[in-house]
Each structure stands twice: as C-alpha cells, then as structure tokens.
Motif scaffolding. Structure first.
Motif, short mmCIF file in Angstrom:
data_model
loop_
_atom_site.label_atom_id
_atom_site.label_comp_id
_atom_site.label_asym_id
_atom_site.label_seq_id
_atom_site.Cartn_x
_atom_site.Cartn_y
_atom_site.Cartn_z
N THR A 123 0.66 -1.15 0.14
CA THR A 123 0.08 -0.10 0.01
C THR A 123 0.99 1.38 0.14
N LYS A 132 -4.37 10.46 -1.54
CA LYS A 132 -4.91 9.28 -0.51
C LYS A 132 -3.65 9.14 0.48
N ASN A 169 -6.95 6.35 4.65
CA ASN A 169 -7.32 4.95 4.63
C ASN A 169 -6.54 4.20 5.89
N ARG A 170 -7.35 3.45 6.62
CA ARG A 170 -6.68 2.74 7.72
C ARG A 170 -6.25 1.38 7.34
#
Length: 296
Positions: free
Chosen positions: A44, A59, A202-203
């Motif tokens: 990620t 993001k 985002n987590r």
C-alpha cells in the motif's frame, strides 16, 4: 505441515537484504520479518508513493496497531529500500522521509524534524518561517511521501496546537505529498478534529498475534532469520500455543524471546530451539525484570 510464505511476500520482506543487520546477528534483534499484514502495508505504501503522490489531495494511510506489533520496524524497513542521494547543495534527494512526532506534539518541532530530514542543520531565521521552510525543502528534495511514527504524540498537545498540526499536515498533503501516520489503537483518533483531512486517510492495522496462519507464517520467517543448524519448528501448533499461553503475543516480545533463545542455543551448542529452551529464557527474563523492579 510447515507454513510457507508466498514468493511475492518473501521478496518484499527481503528487499533490504543488503543491509548488514538484515543478514543475521545471532544475539541482536532481528531485522524486519515479513508476514501477510505487513506485506500488505508495504504494498500500500509503495502504491501510494507511485500512484497518489503528485495528485491534488492524494490518498494517505493511517497505520494502527497495539504497542510492540512492529509499526516502527516496518516503516524503517520500507524507508531503507528508498536510497537517498546528496546533491551538491547538501540537500538529500529522497522520495520518502520518516520522522517521529515529538513527544509533546508541538507542530514547530515536527516541522523542524522534516527540515532536518531534508537538509540537516539548515538555519531558519524566524520561527514563523519553519513551516514554509519545511514545505520548500521537501519540494526541493523531491519528497513524495512522509511517514510519521508515534503520531499519537500529537494528542499530547493542547487543542490549539493540535489544530495547527492538522493544518500543517493538510498543507503537506495539499502539496501532493502522500502521508502515513502510525499510532497505537488507543491514539487512533488523532485526525478526528479535521474531518476533511481525516477523509484522505485509509486505515490499515497490524493485528495482535493469535492462533492463526498469519502468526505461523511470521514464526516461520523468524526461524529462517535466526538460522540455527536444525529445524526448530517454531510455526508448529505446540510452539504457537505455548507462546500465546505465556503472553508472547506481540512482535517485539516474540523477537526478544527467540533471539535470546537462539543466543543461548548457540552458546550451549544446541542445534535448534525447543519449548524447553524458550521457557528457560522466559523464566530468566521474568526473574531479571522482577529483580530490576525490586531495586527501583
């Protein structure tokens, strides 16, 4: 049957094999050991750096985990894969910068750490210019991604200071730099006061170890890293259950115990680790901690 990690995951986990500490230091803490959750985070981070950096409001990532689950080790491993180059002006040309949030959560100290990551010792004439200087130097250094460890420290500051920190984080993001913050789960609301900034993140989580295939994959990686002459079968259900029974359920604790046990095994000429060896080290460690607490 022995748990095996995929070739793709193994390659990601061993990117830093050129690092001297990544080979094997028998009695020192191990370098990063890959497991599926950590590999997903690495993928990620790489995707965000390659495909989101440079965009308007890119993001970002919020990495949350209990203390001792390897957040810092993972971030350091990721940064080691991105080599920095020094320019003639002294600027460090780097895509990724890793800093620790200051313990008191002050935004000016945070900005100063970003400056030092790009150009150590750079003098800022006025305190009010530290933020602009940090943004300018990051742009000049080619920074595409900022990683902030211990970001829960921002909550140690007062409300006004927290708001200024969030505003500075938003300014960084508005420059097209993707941000990753790492916190413990109880500090996970660090971005809650700014809904717009919070929506950009985002987590991802590193779960605490349990009786699972992922834990067995991690233990198989630990066994490869400690590299004793004979198989220890650390990923066997017997060892997994013994570790969890004795509250060895965080990455830090597993690494501490297994590296100490490997050192004892080498010292005594033992070919592998057994539950008995692990238990000897555990009891010795417990006694030493108890004695240390008793003498405080």
């Amino acid at each position: 049957m022995k748990a095996q990690i995929s070739e793709n995951e193994r390659d990601l986990g061993q990117e830093g094999a050129g690092d001297p500490g990544a080979q094997s230091a028998p009695t020192n803490l191990l370098a990063f050991v890959p497991h599926p959750s950590a590999v997903r985070v690495l993928k990620t981070l790489s995707w965000l750096r390659r495909h989101q950096a440079g965009l308007d409001r890119p993001k970002c990532l919020h990495l949350a985990a209990e203390a001792g689950m390897g957040k810092s080790r993972l971030l350091r491993h990721y940064v080691l894969q991105r080599t920095a180059e020094n320019s003639a002006s002294g600027l460090r040309r780097r895509e990724v910068v890793l800093v620790d949030a200051p313990f008191d959560g002050h935004h000016a100290k945070f900005a100063r750490s970003l400056i030092d990551a790009c150009l150590p010792g750079y003098s800022v004439n006025r305190a009010s210019r530290v933020y602009d200087s940090a943004l300018t130097l990051m742009a000049a250094s080619g920074v595409r991604q900022v990683l902030i460890d211990e970001a829960g420290n921002f909550l140690n500051a007062g409300r006004a200071t927290q708001q200024q920190t969030l505003a500075f984080l938003k300014a960084i993001s508005n420059r097209g730099i993707t941000v990753c913050i790492a916190t413990t789960r109880n500090m996970a609301n660090v971005l809650a006061a700014d809904e717009q900034l919070h929506s950009r993140f985002n987590r991802a989580e590193l779960p605490q170890w349990s009786e699972s295939r992922e834990f067995r994959l991690f233990l198989a990686g630990v066994e490869r890293a400690i590299s004793l002459p004979a198989p220890s079968h650390l990923d066997s259900m017997a060892v997994v259950r013994w570790l969890l029974l004795h509250d060895v359920s965080t990455t830090a604790r597993v690494v501490e115990l297994t590296t100490a046990a490997a050192g004892l095994a080498r010292q005594e000429g033992l070919p592998c680790l057994t539950v008995q060896v692990l238990d000897r080290v555990r009891v010795l460690d417990f006694d030493q901690r108890g004695n240390s607490n008793g003498h405080r």
